[in-house]
Design a protein around this motif. Structure first.
Motif, short mmCIF file in Angstrom:
data_model
loop_
_atom_site.label_atom_id
_atom_site.label_comp_id
_atom_site.label_asym_id
_atom_site.label_seq_id
_atom_site.Cartn_x
_atom_site.Cartn_y
_atom_site.Cartn_z
N GLY A 60 0.91 -1.20 0.08
CA GLY A 60 0.06 0.05 0.11
C GLY A 60 0.81 1.30 0.03
N GLU A 61 2.09 1.06 -0.18
CA GLU A 61 3.00 2.38 -0.12
C GLU A 61 3.16 2.97 -1.73
OE1 GLU A 61 3.62 3.86 2.38
OE2 GLU A 61 3.36 2.27 3.78
N LEU A 62 3.57 3.78 -1.96
CA LEU A 62 3.96 4.27 -3.47
C LEU A 62 5.03 3.92 -3.81
CD1 LEU A 62 2.21 6.38 -5.25
CD2 LEU A 62 3.79 8.18 -4.29
N SER A 63 5.01 3.20 -5.18
CA SER A 63 6.22 2.85 -5.79
C SER A 63 6.29 3.60 -7.10
CB SER A 63 5.84 1.26 -6.02
OG SER A 63 6.87 0.67 -6.65
N VAL A 64 7.67 3.76 -7.37
CA VAL A 64 8.06 4.47 -8.48
C VAL A 64 9.39 4.10 -9.07
CG1 VAL A 64 9.03 6.54 -7.16
CG2 VAL A 64 8.25 7.24 -9.37
N CYS A 122 5.41 11.85 -4.22
CA CYS A 122 4.44 11.70 -3.34
C CYS A 122 3.11 12.73 -3.66
CB CYS A 122 4.71 12.05 -1.87
SG CYS A 122 5.69 10.43 -1.25
N THR A 123 3.47 13.96 -3.93
CA THR A 123 2.42 14.90 -4.54
C THR A 123 1.68 14.34 -5.89
OG1 THR A 123 3.72 16.94 -3.60
CG2 THR A 123 2.03 17.23 -5.23
N ALA A 124 2.29 13.92 -6.74
CA ALA A 124 1.79 13.41 -7.91
C ALA A 124 0.98 12.16 -7.73
CB ALA A 124 2.74 13.11 -8.97
#
Length: 132
Positions: A60-64, A122-124
Motif C-alpha cells: 500500500g505504499e507508493l512505488s516509482v 508523493c504529490t503526484a
C-alpha cells in the motif's frame, strides 16, 4: 571478460525497463510511456522519476521508477523505490532490475535528490494514496 560487463549491464537495464513497460510491475497494470521528471541537480549528481510508473505496492505504499546518475559518471542506475509519504521514508526494492528483498526503510537525510523525488512523487501520487 571485461568486455562482457558493459553488455551485461545494458541487458539488465533493458530487461528492467521492458518488464515495467510490459506490465511486470507489482500490481499487474502495464505502465505507460516513460515520462522522466528531473529533480534539481545536486553535487551528488542528477536524478529523475517516471510519472507513468507511479503505483501502489503490495504493502500500500507508493512505488516509482527512478534513474540516478552520479556526478562523476556517465552512466546511471535504475531504481524501483517504495515511498512512505507520511513518514518521509524510502527503500530501494530493485536496482538495475535486480530485486532487493527485505530492503530497509531509510530517511532521506541530507540527500537532496531523494528528498525531491519523494516530495514530487508523493504529490503526484496523492490520489493513489487516498484510494488505499
Amino acid at each position: 571478460m571485461s568486455g562482457l560487463r558493459p553488455l551485461l549491464r545494458s541487458a539488465v537495464l533493458l530487461i528492467a525497463v521492458l518488464g515495467i513497460t510490459l506490465g511486470a510491475w507489482p500490481g499487474g497494470a502495464a505502465a505507460g510511456p516513460v515520462n522522466w521528471q528531473e529533480v534539481p541537480e545536486s553535487s551528488a549528481g542528477r536524478q529523475w522519476w517516471d510519472t507513468g510508473s507511479l503505483r501502489l505496492s503490495r504493502d500500500g505504499e507508493l512505488s516509482v521508477l527512478t534513474r540516478f546518475q552520479p556526478a562523476s559518471e556517465d552512466r546511471g542506475q535504475l531504481y524501483v523505490m517504495e515511498l512512505d509519504c507520511d513518514l518521509q521514508l524510502y527503500r530501494d526494492t530493485s536496482v538495475n532490475g535486480l530485486p532487493r528483498f527485505g530492503a530497509a526503510w531509510q530517511p532521506t537525510g541530507e540527500d537532496d535528490l531523494i528528498r525531491a523525488v519523494l516530495d514530487q512523487a508523493c504529490t503526484a501520487g496523492s490520489e493513489l494514496l487516498a484510494s488505499r
